[in-house]
Design an enzyme around this catalytic site. Structure first.
Site, PDB file in Angstrom:
ATOM      1  N   TYR A 153      -1.307 -32.292 -24.171  1.00 19.73           N
ATOM      2  CA  TYR A 153       0.050 -31.799 -24.592  1.00 19.73           C
ATOM      3  C   TYR A 153       0.539 -30.671 -23.860  1.00 19.73           C
ATOM      4  O   TYR A 153       1.769 -30.627 -23.300  1.00 19.73           O
ATOM      5  CB  TYR A 153      -0.096 -31.249 -26.092  1.00 19.73           C
ATOM      6  N   ALA A 155      -0.462 -29.899 -20.575  1.00 15.84           N
ATOM      7  CA  ALA A 155       0.134 -30.590 -19.327  1.00 15.84           C
ATOM      8  C   ALA A 155       1.375 -31.407 -19.247  1.00 15.84           C
ATOM      9  O   ALA A 155       2.298 -31.125 -18.487  1.00 15.84           O
ATOM     10  CB  ALA A 155      -1.133 -31.408 -18.954  1.00 15.84           C
ATOM     11  N   LYS A 157       4.139 -30.830 -21.464  1.00 19.19           N
ATOM     12  CA  LYS A 157       5.096 -29.873 -21.474  1.00 19.19           C
ATOM     13  C   LYS A 157       5.332 -28.974 -20.412  1.00 19.19           C
ATOM     14  O   LYS A 157       6.203 -28.662 -19.913  1.00 19.19           O
ATOM     15  CB  LYS A 157       4.886 -29.194 -22.886  1.00 19.19           C
TER      16      LYS A 157
END
Length: 247
Positions: A153, A155, A157
């Protein structure tokens, strides 16, 4: 507060069937915008009632995004705003990164990172028909927290934030602005598997403002970024986190 020009704009919000995404759509409709609510769940039809048009779309699928663009072109003829909110998060099980399966990694990247790219690419011909288009990509301040437990998650974003900066330069020549609305923990009616009560209290204690954040803490900023009042603002990442972290 009301913002300039929103009452004449057509805005697309992805991931709008519940939670923060629905909050964005409600606020934009209240500002007078014509809102197209997008989600992969059939629940979008009920969510959109009284707000705007409903569209069942898989943002990770090129054909689904192309079909959305065709439907919006036929219905509205242009798009003035795009809020890329759709993401996988609340259902994630926190685990060390070496326990994340390839299948879970790929699914999350397909929705969280490929999704905003595909949707924006598909919407580009419609955005270019607008006199003053704005794209808002939703990021996460977890990127700057070094927070363990869901590396995929974080990575994804981080990729969204980088994509915003590049998009802003590529689309600037068309007068299209692109910014990231990055936020910390926000609590809605959606159950979250990722945060225990103890973790929630610990994060609130670390914030400068010792209270939980809700959708209303984000929706005004989203409306501003999609309005004409932010006409010289692009390529930026703006954090809303109650003072949990500072860039």
């Amino acid at each position: 507060m009301t913002y300039s020009g929103l009452d004449s704009k057509v805005v697309v919000v992805t991931g709008a069937a519940q939670g923060i995404g629905l909050g964005y759509a409600q606020r934009l409709a209240k500002e007078g915008a014509t809102v197209a609510l997008v989600d992969r769940s059939e629940r979008i039809h009920d969510a959109a009632e009284g707000i705007g048009s409903a569209h069942v779309v898989d943002v990770s699928d090129p054909d689904s995004c192309a079909a959305l663009a065709a439907a919006l072109d036929s219905r509205y003829g242009r798009i003035d705003g795009l809020l890329n909110n759709a993401a996988i998060f609340s259902t994630l099980e926190m685990k060390p990164f070496w326990e994340i399966t390839v299948e879970e990694w790929d699914l999350l990247m397909a929705v969280n990172l490929r999704g905003p790219w595909l949707v924006t690419s598909s919407m580009l011909p419609l955005l270019r028909k607008s006199a003053a288009a704005s794209v808002v990509n939703v990021g996460a301040d977890a990127v700057n927290m070094g927070r363990p437990g869901y590396l995929h998650y974080v990575a994804s974003k981080g990729g969204v934030t980088g994509m915003t900066f590049s998009m802003s330069h590529e689309l600037g020549e068309f007068g299209i602005r692109v910014n990231t609305l990055s936020h910390g923990p926000i609590y809605t009616e959606v159950a979250r598997e990722t945060v225990s009560p103890a973790q929630k209290e610990a994060m609130i204690a670390r914030q400068a403002l010792h209270r939980t954040g809700g959708p209303d803490d984000l929706t005004s900023l989203a409306a501003f970024l999609l309005s004409d009042d932010s006409s010289y603002l692009t390529g930026q990442t703006i954090s809303v986190n109650g003072g949990l972290i500072h860039r």
